[in-house]
Design an enzyme around this catalytic site. Structure first.
Site, PDB file in Angstrom:
ATOM      1  N   GLU A  92      79.453  -1.830  70.925  1.00 34.61           N
ATOM      2  CA  GLU A  92      80.650  -1.751  70.402  1.00 34.61           C
ATOM      3  C   GLU A  92      81.414  -0.442  69.794  1.00 34.61           C
ATOM      4  OE1 GLU A  92      80.603  -6.259  67.959  1.00 34.61           O
ATOM      5  OE2 GLU A  92      80.441  -4.246  67.013  1.00 34.61           O
ATOM      6  N   THR A 138      76.836 -16.732  63.807  1.00 36.99           N
ATOM      7  CA  THR A 138      77.298 -15.410  63.995  1.00 36.99           C
ATOM      8  C   THR A 138      76.205 -14.389  63.440  1.00 36.99           C
ATOM      9  OG1 THR A 138      79.629 -16.321  63.758  1.00 36.99           O
ATOM     10  CG2 THR A 138      79.417 -14.042  63.411  1.00 36.99           C
ATOM     11  N   ASP A 181      72.073  -9.916  65.325  1.00 42.78           N
ATOM     12  CA  ASP A 181      72.157  -8.569  64.459  1.00 42.78           C
ATOM     13  C   ASP A 181      70.900  -8.531  63.423  1.00 42.78           C
ATOM     14  OD1 ASP A 181      74.230  -7.548  65.928  1.00 42.78           O
ATOM     15  OD2 ASP A 181      75.681  -8.368  64.227  1.00 42.78           O
ATOM     16  N   SER A 218      68.782 -16.629  58.920  1.00 42.04           N
ATOM     17  CA  SER A 218      70.567 -16.340  58.670  1.00 42.04           C
ATOM     18  C   SER A 218      71.479 -17.094  59.205  1.00 42.04           C
ATOM     19  CB  SER A 218      70.613 -14.860  59.239  1.00 42.04           C
ATOM     20  OG  SER A 218      70.738 -15.138  60.808  1.00 42.04           O
TER      21      SER A 218
END
Length: 315
Positions: free
Chosen positions: A160, A256, A260, A290
């Site tokens: 990114e 989402t 990560d 998560s």
């Protein structure tokens, strides 16, 4: 305590939890609209999409992975840029509260990065990012922070930031006598091949759509490929071994940032000298947990929660 540096993005995530029908309508209306599990770059997000994004969280793959590495027990720091609106969103203060060292993050004359995230009824996400301040991270910035990059036990990179900045960071490591283990998350996949080809990258963590897009680059990569497969677990390929790690069954509400969380936990474990299989097993549990809450940084599980699930699975 392993030293983990995340050289990456900081975003303000604008999230909408939408029906399949509404997502299909948005995809029909906007040719750039991402597929399930995909991250794409855009110059701007039109009002017709922004109006559906009713929740706001702090995000960005670089920041998310740093928060996850801190939760895993790492001495985690973030390198990157935020915008002149940083105070409005309390970006740096919130990251510091979540255990991330942010003294190397620089403020630039641009808005903080923006992410439009759509989550469907199964928890699957689609992400569009607008670079903002992330686009101002330069090779010169990487060189200014070369000492911190070299002193890490594990360096996290994502796609990114401008590729030139990431490549400059890797060049600094290649020139050093000692360097950290480098874990690269090639998202978004567009343009990721040039970073993947750098000889300082040790581990790459694509999801299924990224792996398909980077098929040729992965075939030529001589490091460790860790493919995240969602609920189906993780497939790992090294130069002389291959194995699969299952993911625990959970009731997912928002996937989402699961990648990560996986990367942050993996980096902390590898930086601490853990065996690859052990590190992947811990990271897979953290990623699964998560998904049982909304958001990313707010959904990162503690190390104790992850170890409890691992212990239950072994009993």
């Amino acid at each position: 305590m392993p030293r983990v540096v995340s050289f990456g993005s900081v975003n303000v995530d604008h999230v909408g939890y939408l029906s399949h029908d509404r997502i299909a309508a948005l995809a029909d209306a906007h040719g750039w609209f991402p597929d399930a599990g995909e991250t794409v770059r855009v110059d701007a997000v039109p009002a017709a999409v922004r109006d559906d994004l009713t929740e706001t969280f702090l995000g960005g793959k670089g920041a998310n992975q740093a928060v996850a590495a801190a939760a895993a027990g790492g001495d985690a720091s973030l390198l990157g840029c935020v915008g002149d609106d940083e105070d409005e969103h309390a970006v740096l203060g919130t990251l510091a509260e979540r255990g991330v060292v942010v003294d190397g993050v620089e403020r630039v004359d641009a808005p903080t990065g923006y992410a439009a995230i759509v989550v469907d009824e199964t928890g699957e996400n689609r992400i569009a990012i607008v670079a903002g301040a992330n686009g101002r991270v330069t090779p010169a910035y990487a060189r200014r922070h070369a000492d911190r990059l070299r002193e890490a036990d594990c360096l996290l990179l994502q796609n990114e930031l401008p590729a030139a900045a990431s490549l400059a960071a890797l060049d600094e490591l290649s020139a050093a006598g000692r360097r950290p283990t480098v874990v690269y998350d090639p998202a978004p996949a567009g343009g990721a091949a040039q970073v993947l080809a750098h000889d300082a990258v040790d581990v790459v963590t694509p999801n299924e759509s990224e792996a398909a897009a980077l098929d040729e680059g992965l075939a030529d990569f001589d490091g460790t490929v860790v493919r995240t497969l969602g609920a189906r677990g993780v497939a790992v390929e090294t130069g002389d071994d291959a194995f699969h790690v299952d993911s625990p069954t959970v009731d997912a509400v928002d996937t989402t940032g699961a990648g990560d969380v996986f990367a942050g936990y993996l980096a902390a474990e590898l930086g601490d000298g853990a065996a690859l299989r052990d590190a992947v097993e811990l990271a897979a549990v953290a990623a699964a947990l998560s998904t049982t809450a909304t958001g990313v940084q707010t959904a990162v599980p503690t190390r104790e929660q992850v170890l409890d699930v691992l212990a239950d699975g072994e009993s």
